[in-house]
Scaffold this motif. Structure first.
Motif, PDB file in Angstrom:
ATOM      1  N   ILE A   1       1.047  -1.508  -0.029  1.00 64.60           N
ATOM      2  CA  ILE A   1      -0.085  -0.033   0.036  1.00 64.60           C
ATOM      3  C   ILE A   1       0.659   1.109  -0.672  1.00 64.60           C
ATOM      4  O   ILE A   1       1.209   1.283   0.896  1.00 64.60           O
ATOM      5  N   PRO A   2       1.024   2.074  -1.315  1.00 70.93           N
ATOM      6  CA  PRO A   2       1.669   2.902  -0.901  1.00 70.93           C
ATOM      7  C   PRO A   2       1.396   3.739   0.016  1.00 70.93           C
ATOM      8  O   PRO A   2      -0.039   4.405   0.323  1.00 70.93           O
ATOM      9  N   MET A   3       1.854   4.979   1.042  1.00 68.52           N
ATOM     10  CA  MET A   3       1.893   5.789   2.043  1.00 68.52           C
ATOM     11  C   MET A   3       3.069   6.514   2.475  1.00 68.52           C
ATOM     12  O   MET A   3       3.965   6.972   2.038  1.00 68.52           O
ATOM     13  N   THR A   4       2.785   7.125   2.951  1.00 70.37           N
ATOM     14  CA  THR A   4       3.752   8.180   3.768  1.00 70.37           C
ATOM     15  C   THR A   4       3.985   8.386   5.025  1.00 70.37           C
ATOM     16  O   THR A   4       2.970   7.203   5.810  1.00 70.37           O
ATOM     17  N   ILE A   5       4.908   8.661   5.938  1.00 66.11           N
ATOM     18  CA  ILE A   5       5.011   8.163   7.456  1.00 66.11           C
ATOM     19  C   ILE A   5       3.736   8.761   8.294  1.00 66.11           C
ATOM     20  O   ILE A   5       3.973   8.530   9.144  1.00 66.11           O
ATOM     21  N   ALA A   6       2.912   9.624   7.354  1.00 65.02           N
ATOM     22  CA  ALA A   6       2.110  10.641   8.510  1.00 65.02           C
ATOM     23  C   ALA A   6       1.014   9.219   8.319  1.00 65.02           C
ATOM     24  O   ALA A   6       0.171   9.516   9.498  1.00 65.02           O
ATOM     25  N   GLY A   7       0.939   8.711   6.899  1.00 61.07           N
ATOM     26  CA  GLY A   7      -0.078   7.589   7.366  1.00 61.07           C
ATOM     27  C   GLY A   7      -0.106   6.806   8.063  1.00 61.07           C
ATOM     28  O   GLY A   7      -0.543   6.272   8.748  1.00 61.07           O
ATOM     29  N   VAL A   8       1.146   6.336   7.431  1.00 63.15           N
ATOM     30  CA  VAL A   8       1.619   5.807   9.037  1.00 63.15           C
ATOM     31  C   VAL A   8       1.530   5.519  10.010  1.00 63.15           C
ATOM     32  O   VAL A   8       0.478   4.947  11.141  1.00 63.15           O
ATOM     33  N   VAL A   9       1.855   7.130  10.525  1.00 65.73           N
ATOM     34  CA  VAL A   9       1.157   6.928  12.294  1.00 65.73           C
ATOM     35  C   VAL A   9      -0.069   7.210  12.163  1.00 65.73           C
ATOM     36  O   VAL A   9      -1.103   7.133  13.547  1.00 65.73           O
ATOM     37  N   GLY A  10      -1.207   7.891  11.285  1.00 62.66           N
ATOM     38  CA  GLY A  10      -2.364   7.855  11.426  1.00 62.66           C
ATOM     39  C   GLY A  10      -3.274   6.493  10.948  1.00 62.66           C
ATOM     40  O   GLY A  10      -4.588   6.581  12.224  1.00 62.66           O
ATOM     41  N   TYR A  11      -2.524   5.335  10.503  1.00 59.56           N
ATOM     42  CA  TYR A  11      -3.036   4.851  10.805  1.00 59.56           C
ATOM     43  C   TYR A  11      -2.569   3.931  11.938  1.00 59.56           C
ATOM     44  O   TYR A  11      -4.040   3.305  12.548  1.00 59.56           O
ATOM     45  N   LEU A  12      -2.302   3.676  13.002  1.00 51.96           N
ATOM     46  CA  LEU A  12      -1.663   3.339  13.824  1.00 51.96           C
ATOM     47  C   LEU A  12      -2.872   4.186  15.071  1.00 51.96           C
ATOM     48  O   LEU A  12      -3.289   3.622  16.115  1.00 51.96           O
ATOM     49  N   GLU A  13      -3.466   5.082  14.911  1.00 53.31           N
ATOM     50  CA  GLU A  13      -4.381   6.440  15.886  1.00 53.31           C
ATOM     51  C   GLU A  13      -5.119   5.950  15.437  1.00 53.31           C
ATOM     52  O   GLU A  13      -6.296   5.689  15.927  1.00 53.31           O
ATOM     53  N   SER A  14      -5.727   4.744  14.125  1.00 51.87           N
ATOM     54  CA  SER A  14      -6.990   4.212  13.754  1.00 51.87           C
ATOM     55  C   SER A  14      -7.173   3.121  14.632  1.00 51.87           C
ATOM     56  O   SER A  14      -9.082   2.900  14.339  1.00 51.87           O
TER      57      SER A  14
END
Length: 269
Positions: free
Chosen positions: A204-217
């Motif tokens: 899945i293409p992501m950014t570091i912000a997206g990875v951290v956001g995923y953890l938050e979710s």
């Protein structure tokens, strides 16, 4: 009754922003299975526990009419706010009480949600609404995840997994179904024609912000937040800082590849 974990508006908004749609490999696995099982295209598809609609919108590209259902009003509000094709609609209802006629649904799906349902009641309901010859697709991504970036993929994945391991201490006992690769859900599906695939890998293409956001979710993070908000926020900040340092970059918008393993239960009535 189903376990309700994603009710709050704040959590629903994070979920909409950071949860990803089914990846290409999972999509192809599902579409190939359905193609092999039926000559006619599905008229009515119901996506149960649709959350903010990521899986529902994928289905809408391939089927005539798709209805996403979720027990959470906040999640359905988020789904309705997102751009959707005209053949998609959303309903608030429990997975165990679907407002559809007997034998009226061609395809029933659930993406990363079935472990929260009352499995016995949900399977009874699935059996009721799915037409003879209709199909069920129940998938989840697992905690088997890794990150790829240049020559530091191993170190980056280690940082991510350390945070994951800490969060898993706060996970609900229903996560056991995911950790066991949906074996219990597969066994409970009341169709003799069924199979379970446990080795579908997607990047899945992501950014570091997206990875951290995923953890938050994720639900364990939300439980951690309720228990100790300062420590939870600090964990995300520290995870992001360590990832950026490992990669030798300063922007949280730096792209990375997020690799995830899916499990998929497929059945035909």
């Amino acid at each position: 009754m189903a376990t309700q974990m994603f009710e709050g508006r704040g959590h629903a908004a994070v979920y909409q922003k950071y949860r990803f749609a089914p990846g290409k490999e999972l999509q192809q696995t599902i579409l190939a299975y359905l193609q092999g099982k039926r000559a006619n295209p599905a008229e009515l598809v119901v996506d149960v526990g649709c959350g903010s609609g990521q899986g529902t919108r994928f289905l809408a590209e391939h089927f005539k009419k798709v209805v996403g259902t979720d027990i959470s009003e906040a999640q359905i509000q988020e789904a309705r706010k997102a751009p959707s094709p005209p053949n998609v609609s959303y309903l608030v209802c429990p997975a165990e009480e679907l407002p559809f006629e007997d034998a009226s649904v061609d395809l029933l799906t659930s993406f990363t949600a079935a472990h929260w349902f009352d499995i016995e009641k949900f399977m009874r309901e699935a059996n009721r609404v799915v037409k003879p010859g209709g199909c069920v697709v129940i998938s989840t991504y697992t905690v088997d995840m890794s990150l790829r970036y240049g020559n530091c993929s191993e170190k980056l994945t280690k940082v991510f997994r350390e945070s994951w391991d800490l969060l898993l201490k706060y996970s609900h006992n229903r996560i056991k179904l995911v950790l066991e690769d949906y074996e219990e859900i597969f066994e409970a599906l009341p169709f003799p024609d069924k199979k379970r695939i446990t080795d579908i890998f997607d990047k899945i293409p992501m950014t570091i912000a997206g990875v951290v956001g995923y953890l938050e979710s994720v639900s364990p993070y939300q439980a951690f937040m309720k228990n100790d908000p300062d420590a939870a926020k600090s964990l995300l900040q520290e995870t992001e800082k360590r990832m950026l340092e490992t990669m030798g970059v300063s922007s949280r918008e730096t792209p990375v590849e997020f690799w995830v393993r899916h499990v998929c239960v497929l059945g035909c009535k």
